[in-house]
Design an enzyme around this catalytic site. Structure first.
Site, PDB file in Angstrom:
ATOM      1  N   GLU A 149       0.837  -1.074   0.128  1.00  0.00           N
ATOM      2  CA  GLU A 149      -0.015  -0.075  -0.057  1.00  0.00           C
ATOM      3  C   GLU A 149       0.989   1.104   0.008  1.00  0.00           C
ATOM      4  O   GLU A 149       1.597   1.565   1.040  1.00  0.00           O
ATOM      5  CB  GLU A 149      -0.778  -0.079   1.232  1.00  0.00           C
ATOM      6  CG  GLU A 149      -1.726   1.106   1.369  1.00  0.00           C
ATOM      7  CD  GLU A 149      -1.403   2.358   1.978  1.00  0.00           C
ATOM      8  OE1 GLU A 149      -0.977   3.356   1.452  1.00  0.00           O
ATOM      9  OE2 GLU A 149      -1.517   2.311   3.193  1.00  0.00           O
ATOM     10  N   CYS A 155      -0.974   8.697   3.245  1.00  0.00           N
ATOM     11  CA  CYS A 155      -1.004   8.243   1.916  1.00  0.00           C
ATOM     12  C   CYS A 155      -2.124   8.566   1.360  1.00  0.00           C
ATOM     13  O   CYS A 155      -2.433   8.570   0.144  1.00  0.00           O
ATOM     14  CB  CYS A 155      -0.678   6.863   2.206  1.00  0.00           C
ATOM     15  SG  CYS A 155      -1.972   5.857   3.183  1.00  0.00           S
TER      16      CYS A 155
END
Length: 686
Positions: free
Chosen positions: A256, A295
């Protein structure tokens, strides 16, 4: 300055040699020295696999869910200590809340999911019986079992608690021990939480290990039963993905990565619409939360050409007045970056974007008036987004976003996809046709898309909030992996195996009766048995009942269902039935009348009905019979000591006619009393 110790082989160990220094984000004071030199990673893996794995895998899924909840409750009590340490990282109270209590909330969510939806067993039959032969004597189903290895979680610095717990929850629920490698810049926060878990005595030995410092040769110690996950920069993740041992051993790797997420203002939105204000608010919130070190942060702002000036003015007004600085001071809404190295990295990326053709509208330079690793809110403008590749490739991991204009809805989709794969996008519109167009064109390039409008705004969790129930991940640059997503994440740590055999053998293996398997009949009605006494396969074949036209008329009058196929002789004759038929719901009700035992007893209540299918029409004069079979049992934890101990039993019901043809199949759920409390009272949410 002390050395930050690691926890391996059930003991705290301090690395040797000179390590990396963790500094206070505001004062720049040296806090910890971090090194993992000298730690035996082979021994750490061996201990996790030989001590932690057997302890977790001896538990059922339900017991592991209880473990998650117990850990979550403990951490919630201890949260004040975590908040205090988190202040060292430059995070505001709101930033730390997402990290600390958001992470603990994920444990609670997975505890609840496991308790409600997983079997009280170490095997998880994943699907119904799959017939493989004409006569039904050979069949298959898929079964999930725990991998006999360890899960290595390499996490980013920006969420030292949530980043660990959102992976740990499905890992433990699957029965795998974990080795946590946190981002060094904030490893002290992760260590504090791990230390609290270990000292609580709740977590089995070997179930968790912590590596503070370099991962060294850890990945070289893994084999095909292990799992690796990574959260962080796309560049680092791509290097780990092709690690020789991971490739050689075919070790599952989930990534990720940070991505250039976007927020798009719909064409039809004007400054007078509520959606315009929501758009501005969402961008300001996502730029300032965690000082942009997320993120999921919004990096690219896309607006119609006609609204460019209005959006630019509104953003500059809001961003320029947002209080930025030391989060320990009252009124500060955005804290600092994690350290000066991150500050320099953000400045370098901003400079690169500007050299590529972007313009500074606000900020863009290190401000000496800001404390420590502070960096100002920075808004850039890209006048040529189609020709400026850098704006879709380079990420400044801080409070930085770039504004750009699109010509029409097709151009908006093109720009959204130009990021090469994102974790999340937000599309702000009150036009459902525009929303569908954007989803159809851009969904394949994003892991999650939020459609924000006036109706959703009051309860929206926001662009940048991954939720335990939803997939967190994305294609391409975003890593190509998935985390969370409810029970989908648990399956990442389990092995799926197709089991073939007779229905009876498959029922025995899965501890769940399946249609076609042997049944057990005795003189005691199944509804007279307590939860502990019932076994999958316990069955009752009822007496018969012939249904009449009077039944049809009476049920129609009672229910109000006068559908022509039941009540209109001429209409029914012209239909594919050829004549009047019995109400399907009356068949279900009549079947209950056949198999229910009317006396007060262990069966307390009907809990639901699933998978109802009507396979053959039933006509006046047909005779039905039902078979009731215990399919599976699930323990139900008590909410309090005063609550009666119960379990949920799923029963398969097959209704046949006089020709032994199946006319209806379904499953019912009943709440059944237990003779004794098998587990201590607990308050797992149902």
């Amino acid at each position: 300055m002390q050395k930050l110790s690691s926890f391996v082989c059930n003991q705290w160990q301090t690395g040797q040699g000179e390590g990396r220094v963790i500094r206070h984000a505001i004062s720049d004071e040296a806090l910890w020295e971090v090194s993992s030199e000298g730690i035996d990673f082979a021994a750490a893996c061996h201990y996790a696999k030989t001590v932690g794995a057997p302890a977790l895998q001896a538990m059922t899924f339900i017991e592991r869910a209880a473990l998650l909840k117990a850990v979550a409750k403990h951490l919630l009590v201890e949260k004040a200590a975590f908040y205090e340490i988190s202040r060292q990282t430059g995070a505001t109270r709101a930033d730390s809340w997402v990290d600390i209590e958001g992470g603990i909330g994920t444990l609670f969510t997975y505890a609840s999911l496991g308790n409600r939806e997983l079997p009280d067993d170490i095997l998880w039959p994943e699907d119904p019986l799959i017939p493989l032969s004409k006569e039904g004597g050979f069949a298959a189903r898929h079964v999930l079992t725990s991998k006999q290895g360890v899960a290595v979680h390499i996490n980013a610095f920006n969420f030292p608690c949530w980043g660990m717990l959102e992976k740990l929850a499905p890992t433990w629920l699957a029965g795998m021990p974990a080795i946590i490698k946190p981002g060094t810049a904030t490893a002290q926060v992760t260590q504090a939480m791990v230390k609290s878990m270990v000292e609580s005595g709740i977590v089995p030995d070997g179930a968790i290990s912590l590596i503070c410092g370099s991962a060294g040769d850890l990945l070289d110690q893994l084999d095909s039963q292990d799992v690796v996950t990574f959260t962080g920069s796309a560049t680092t993740g791509q290097q780990l993905r092709i690690h020789p041992n991971l490739v050689k051993q075919s070790i599952p790797f989930t990534m990720e990565a940070d991505s250039l997420n976007c927020c798009v203002l719909g064409e039809s939105v004007t400054p007078d619409d509520p959606e315009f204000g929501l758009f501005i608010r969402e961008i300001v919130r996502e730029m300032s939360a965690k000082a942009g070190q997320k993120c999921t942060a919004i990096r690219r702002i896309m607006v119609p050409t006609t609204q460019l000036d209005d959006v630019r003015h509104a953003l500059l007004e809001k961003l320029s007045t947002l209080p930025v600085g030391d989060p320990s001071q009252a009124g500060i809404k955005m804290g600092t970056l994690v350290n000066r190295a991150q500050q320099q990295d953000v400045q370098q990326q901003v400079d690169t974007l500007c050299q590529a053709g972007c313009e500074r509208l606000l900020g863009g330079h290190i401000d000496p008036q800001l404390p420590g690793a502070g960096y100002p809110l920075t808004l850039l403008y890209c006048p040529q987004p189609d020709d400026t590749a850098a704006v879709h490739e380079i990420e400044a991991f801080g409070p930085v976003a770039t504004l750009m204009a699109y010509r029409d809805k097709a151009h908006a989709v093109t720009l959204a996809r130009a990021g090469g794969g994102s974790l999340v996008a937000t599309f702000v519109t009150n036009d459902d046709h525009a929303a569908r167009y954007f989803i159809a064109g851009a969904a394949h390039a994003h892991g999650r898309i939020q459609i924000l409008n006036r109706e959703a705004a009051a309860e929206s969790t926001g662009h940048g909030s991954p939720l335990p129930q939803l997939v967190h991940g994305g294609p391409g640059r975003a890593g190509g992996g998935e985390e969370l997503g409810g029970l989908r994440a648990v399956k990442h740590y389990l092995q799926r195996t197709a089991i073939q055999g007779s229905p009876s053998m498959l029922a025995a293996v899965g501890q769940q009766w399946v249609r076609g398997a042997k049944v057990h009949e005795d003189t005691i009605h199944p509804f007279r048995k307590y939860f502990e006494e019932l076994q999958p396969g316990d069955s009752l074949l009822t007496h018969r009942r012939t249904l009449t036209e009077a039944d049809i008329v009476n049920f129609a009058c009672l229910s109000g269902d006068h559908f022509y196929a039941h009540m209109d002789k001429i209409g029914a004759e012209a239909s594919f039935f050829g004549e009047r038929v019995v109400h399907g719901y009356f068949i279900v009700a009549a079947a209950a009348g056949l198999f229910v035992d009317a006396g007060v007893g262990p069966v307390i209540a009907n809990y639901g009905l699933e998978g109802l299918r009507f396979l053959q029409p039933v006509k006046p004069g047909d005779t039905i019979q039902a078979r009731l079979t215990c399919q599976q049992k699930t323990i139900k934890r008590q909410r309090s000591a005063e609550e009666r101990a119960t379990g949920v039993v799923q029963w398969a019901v097959d209704v046949t006619n006089q020709h032994q043809e199946v006319v209806a199949v379904y499953s019912i759920l009943t709440l059944v009393a237990r003779r004794e409390t098998d587990f201590p009272a607990d308050a797992i949410a149902e």
